[in-house]
Structures are given as structure tokens and as C-alpha cells.
Design an enzyme around this catalytic site. Structure first.
Site, PDB file in Angstrom:
ATOM      1  N   ASN A  71      51.007  68.196  82.954  1.00  0.00           N
ATOM      2  CA  ASN A  71      50.317  67.023  83.498  1.00  0.00           C
ATOM      3  C   ASN A  71      48.831  67.145  83.493  1.00  0.00           C
ATOM      4  OD1 ASN A  71      52.679  65.311  83.802  1.00  0.00           O
ATOM      5  ND2 ASN A  71      52.925  65.854  85.477  1.00  0.00           N
ATOM      6  N   ARG A 102      57.704  65.530  80.640  1.00  0.00           N
ATOM      7  CA  ARG A 102      57.528  67.025  80.471  1.00  0.00           C
ATOM      8  C   ARG A 102      58.929  67.594  80.232  1.00  0.00           C
ATOM      9  NH1 ARG A 102      54.667  69.482  85.250  1.00  0.00           N
ATOM     10  NH2 ARG A 102      56.127  67.666  86.239  1.00  0.00           N
TER      11      ARG A 102
END
Length: 98
Positions: A42, A24
Site C-alpha cells: 500500500n 494485496r
């Protein structure tokens, strides 16, 4: 308007070893460097989900880069859909897991 100047939004689902490897944070940095707006998060199933909006060439380049991701990632697949009615986006953020 040239093809590369067209603005698009793509919804992407990235699968493989993509959690616990700074995926990320890597995507946030890559998106910012390409001037792509949106978000990344996520998913509880182990995948990563992203909404990427901006110039078509930049968004498609980010998808290409996402196949590699950060060094520890092992991307198995990326499913991509164009968003027909994209939300107004500015900036890029990491969102909480869903």
C-alpha cells in the site's frame, strides 16, 4: 526464445478503491498461481504499488487480472512501466506501507 518465454519486470501503480479490500493478499495469491515473483504494498496516497517479474505472458496476465482484483475492489487505473534493470527476485511478498 519465443515472446512468451521472455522474462520481464513491470512496476505497477494501481489506483481506485484498492486498500481495505484485501487487494494485496489477492495479488499475492494471483502472482503465486502464475509463478510471478515480486512484491506488493500500500502507499499512503491510497494506491497500491507492485513489482511483478517473470515470464512475459504471466506478468501481462497478472496485470490484466489486476484491473478487476478482489470482489470489493474498484480499480480506476493502472500505470505500468517496464523495469530496465530488474532486481533478482524469487517468491512474492507483501511489503509494509510507504
Amino acid at each position: 526464445m519465443t515472446e512468451n518465454a521472455r522474462t520481464i519486470c513491470l512496476h505497477a501503480r494501481i489506483r481506485g478503491r484498492v486498500q481495505g479490500v484485501w487487494y494485496r493478499a489477492w495479488m499475492e495469491k494471483a502472482a503465486q498461481s502464475l509463478d510471478v515473483s515480486g512484491w506488493v504494498r500500500n502507499r499512503r496516497d491510497g494506491s497500491v504499488e507492485a513489482l511483478l517479474c517473470g515470464r512475459e505472458d504471466a506478468v501481462r496476465r497478472l496485470i490484466e487480472l489486476a484491473h478487476d482484483g478482489p470482489p470489493a475492489a474498484r480499480v480506476e487505473s493502472i500505470d505500468v512501466e517496464e523495469v530496465a534493470d530488474p532486481p533478482g527476485m524469487s517468491g512474492f511478498e507483501i511489503r509494509p506501507t510507504v
